[in-house]
Write a protein that holds these residues in place. Structure first.
Motif, mmCIF file in Angstrom:
data_model
loop_
_atom_site.group_PDB
_atom_site.id
_atom_site.type_symbol
_atom_site.label_atom_id
_atom_site.label_comp_id
_atom_site.label_asym_id
_atom_site.label_seq_id
_atom_site.Cartn_x
_atom_site.Cartn_y
_atom_site.Cartn_z
ATOM 1 N N ALA A 4 -3.987 -11.988 -18.979
ATOM 2 C CA ALA A 4 -4.934 -11.927 -20.098
ATOM 3 C C ALA A 4 -6.346 -11.568 -19.620
ATOM 4 C CB ALA A 4 -4.956 -13.259 -20.837
ATOM 5 N N LEU A 5 -6.751 -12.116 -18.477
ATOM 6 C CA LEU A 5 -8.100 -11.863 -17.972
ATOM 7 C C LEU A 5 -8.273 -10.437 -17.453
ATOM 8 C CD1 LEU A 5 -8.853 -15.201 -16.055
ATOM 9 C CD2 LEU A 5 -9.849 -14.442 -18.225
ATOM 10 N N LEU A 6 -7.218 -9.868 -16.855
ATOM 11 C CA LEU A 6 -7.328 -8.554 -16.219
ATOM 12 C C LEU A 6 -6.923 -7.398 -17.123
ATOM 13 C CD1 LEU A 6 -5.940 -9.394 -12.656
ATOM 14 C CD2 LEU A 6 -8.321 -9.072 -13.322
ATOM 15 N N PHE A 7 -6.200 -7.706 -18.198
ATOM 16 C CA PHE A 7 -5.683 -6.648 -19.071
ATOM 17 C C PHE A 7 -6.793 -5.755 -19.609
ATOM 18 C CE2 PHE A 7 -4.680 -5.182 -23.391
ATOM 19 C CZ PHE A 7 -3.561 -4.406 -23.135
ATOM 20 N N GLU B 274 -1.045 -5.725 -14.288
ATOM 21 C CA GLU B 274 0.390 -5.785 -13.975
ATOM 22 C C GLU B 274 0.626 -6.207 -12.526
ATOM 23 O OE1 GLU B 274 2.400 -2.335 -16.795
ATOM 24 O OE2 GLU B 274 1.519 -1.771 -14.867
ATOM 25 N N GLY B 275 -0.088 -5.535 -11.606
ATOM 26 C CA GLY B 275 0.134 -5.782 -10.183
ATOM 27 C C GLY B 275 -0.238 -7.176 -9.739
ATOM 28 N N VAL B 276 -1.302 -7.727 -10.315
ATOM 29 C CA VAL B 276 -1.727 -9.085 -9.946
ATOM 30 C C VAL B 276 -0.861 -10.118 -10.664
ATOM 31 C CG1 VAL B 276 -3.656 -10.712 -9.918
ATOM 32 C CG2 VAL B 276 -4.076 -8.280 -9.482
ATOM 33 N N ILE C 123 -8.159 1.520 -7.486
ATOM 34 C CA ILE C 123 -7.111 0.668 -8.054
ATOM 35 C C ILE C 123 -6.407 -0.104 -6.939
ATOM 36 C CG2 ILE C 123 -4.900 0.650 -9.287
ATOM 37 C CD1 ILE C 123 -5.842 2.970 -10.936
ATOM 38 N N MET C 124 -6.136 0.576 -5.813
ATOM 39 C CA MET C 124 -5.482 -0.096 -4.684
ATOM 40 C C MET C 124 -6.372 -1.204 -4.121
ATOM 41 S SD MET C 124 -3.661 3.169 -2.803
ATOM 42 C CE MET C 124 -2.761 2.200 -1.599
ATOM 43 N N LEU C 125 -7.680 -0.932 -4.053
ATOM 44 C CA LEU C 125 -8.606 -1.966 -3.574
ATOM 45 C C LEU C 125 -8.650 -3.148 -4.537
ATOM 46 C CD1 LEU C 125 -11.575 0.244 -2.292
ATOM 47 C CD2 LEU C 125 -10.032 -1.159 -0.903
ATOM 48 N N ALA C 126 -8.687 -2.843 -5.843
ATOM 49 C CA ALA C 126 -8.719 -3.915 -6.843
ATOM 50 C C ALA C 126 -7.440 -4.745 -6.787
ATOM 51 C CB ALA C 126 -8.901 -3.322 -8.243
ATOM 52 N N LEU C 127 -6.303 -4.100 -6.601
ATOM 53 C CA LEU C 127 -5.024 -4.815 -6.489
ATOM 54 C C LEU C 127 -4.994 -5.687 -5.242
ATOM 55 C CD1 LEU C 127 -2.634 -1.921 -7.558
ATOM 56 C CD2 LEU C 127 -2.820 -4.131 -8.717
ATOM 57 N N ILE D 254 1.387 -2.112 -5.115
ATOM 58 C CA ILE D 254 0.453 -2.399 -4.013
ATOM 59 C C ILE D 254 -0.006 -3.859 -4.083
ATOM 60 C CG2 ILE D 254 -1.865 -1.891 -3.124
ATOM 61 C CD1 ILE D 254 0.202 0.186 -2.362
ATOM 62 N N GLY D 255 -0.073 -4.430 -5.308
ATOM 63 C CA GLY D 255 -0.480 -5.833 -5.453
ATOM 64 C C GLY D 255 0.418 -6.770 -4.665
ATOM 65 N N PRO D 256 1.736 -6.805 -4.949
ATOM 66 C CA PRO D 256 2.612 -7.682 -4.167
ATOM 67 C C PRO D 256 2.730 -7.271 -2.705
ATOM 68 C CG PRO D 256 3.886 -6.359 -5.727
ATOM 69 C CD PRO D 256 2.439 -6.217 -6.093
ATOM 70 N N ALA D 257 2.572 -5.967 -2.406
ATOM 71 C CA ALA D 257 2.591 -5.547 -1.001
ATOM 72 C C ALA D 257 1.417 -6.168 -0.244
ATOM 73 C CB ALA D 257 2.542 -4.017 -0.912
ATOM 74 N N ALA D 258 0.230 -6.177 -0.886
ATOM 75 C CA ALA D 258 -0.937 -6.813 -0.266
ATOM 76 C C ALA D 258 -0.780 -8.325 -0.201
ATOM 77 C CB ALA D 258 -2.197 -6.451 -1.053
ATOM 78 N N TYR D 259 -0.093 -8.893 -1.191
ATOM 79 C CA TYR D 259 0.119 -10.345 -1.225
ATOM 80 C C TYR D 259 0.877 -10.810 0.023
ATOM 81 C CZ TYR D 259 0.789 -14.900 -3.484
ATOM 82 O OH TYR D 259 0.756 -16.239 -3.796
ATOM 83 N N ILE D 260 1.749 -9.944 0.547
ATOM 84 C CA ILE D 260 2.477 -10.269 1.785
ATOM 85 C C ILE D 260 1.489 -10.615 2.888
ATOM 86 C CG2 ILE D 260 3.990 -9.337 3.589
ATOM 87 C CD1 ILE D 260 5.247 -7.540 1.431
#
Length: 278
Positions: free
Chosen positions: A50-53, A61-63, A192-196, A250-256
């Motif tokens: 809701a906050l990022l939409f 979506e990615g976060v 977008i990749m940086l934000a994710l 990229i979001g979950p990839a960075a989460y790793i």
């Protein structure tokens, strides 16, 4: 390392098998710890989206997927290293994975951009992804306990092997993550990749803090943090690619990277306390 990612499921299986040798079937019982923590996970996921939409749908979506996906199958291994209650994490991992398998196809089809899968197909694919790694090592460990008790005891007494397998697995997974990010990059997708990446870090730290505070209510901050923070990122990347704009993965990839930086820091800190104590 990207070429060795096919080894990851086998390494995770071995890690979990060794860890599950410390459990018995009677210890796995869902309770208040699991249901309240699941409610927290759902609320955090909804709030994040809701906050990022309104800022950017792909980033949202990615976060969001970094919060929504279930507990990692390897979480009990890290919990064991940090002196937490393994049975709590194993039980919540089962509960959260089942929840995502049932609700994921509906929720992700509603918010995603790229769903061509039916509910039944999605449900079966998610179960296929998490089932063998979640259930098979547990059943193998319980079977060994009854078939060959002495060998079961020997495995249970060599939990330190899990650390070395985890380190090798992490090396391969992070290498694959970096390879994926390089291949997915385009000049127009940089911000977008940086934000994710930043967003994944924020929700990772937030889930770690919230999980620890929640776990303290049950005198087990380690289990609370691992249950909420450590995510099945392999499943998260797959779900992002299946349902969302591919760049959202990229979001979950960075989460790793984020979750394992925190885990590595915790293990180093825990070990240093043990050395000082001795």
């Amino acid at each position: 390392m990207g070429y060795l990612t096919f080894l990851s499921p086998y390494l995770i299986f071995l890690m979990l098998f060794i860890t599950y040798c410390r459990l018995s079937p009677r210890q796995i019982k869902p309770g208040r710890f699991d249901w309240y923590l699941l409610a927290i996970q759902i609320a955090l996921g909804a709030l994040t989206y809701a906050l990022l939409f309104w800022a950017d749908h792909t980033v949202a979506e990615g976060v969001f997927i970094c919060v929504f996906v279930p507990t990692a199958t390897a979480a009990p291994v890290i919990t064991s290293m940090l002196g937490g209650d393994i049975k709590k994490v194993v039980t919540y991992s089962l509960v959260s994975n089942l929840f995502v398998a049932v609700t994921g196809p509906v929720i992700l089809a509603a918010i995603g951009d790229n769903s061509s899968l039916s509910f039944g197909q999605s449900f079966l694919l998610i179960l296929k992804e998490v089932g063998p790694l979640l259930i098979a090592p547990m059943l193998s460990a319980f079977a060994l306990q009854y078939i060959w008790p002495k060998m079961h005891e020997r495995v249970a007494n060599h939990q330190q092997l899990s650390f070395y397998i985890w380190a090798l697995s992490l090396f391969i997974i992070v290498g694959g993550c970096v390879s994926f990010a390089i291949n997915a990059w385009t000049p127009s997708s940089t911000w977008i990749m940086l934000a994710l990446t930043v967003g994944a870090g924020v929700v990772c730290i937030a889930q770690y803090i919230i999980g620890r505070r929640y776990g303290r209510r049950f005198d087990d901050p380690v289990s609370g943090a691992q249950s909420l923070m450590q995510k099945n990122t392999v499943l998260a990347v797959w779900l992002a690619l299946a349902y969302m704009n591919p760049i959202a993965s990229i979001g979950p990839a960075a989460y790793i990277l984020w979750q394992n930086i925190i885990n590595s820091w915790q293990i180093a800190r825990h070990d240093s306390f043990l050395i000082v104590g001795r």
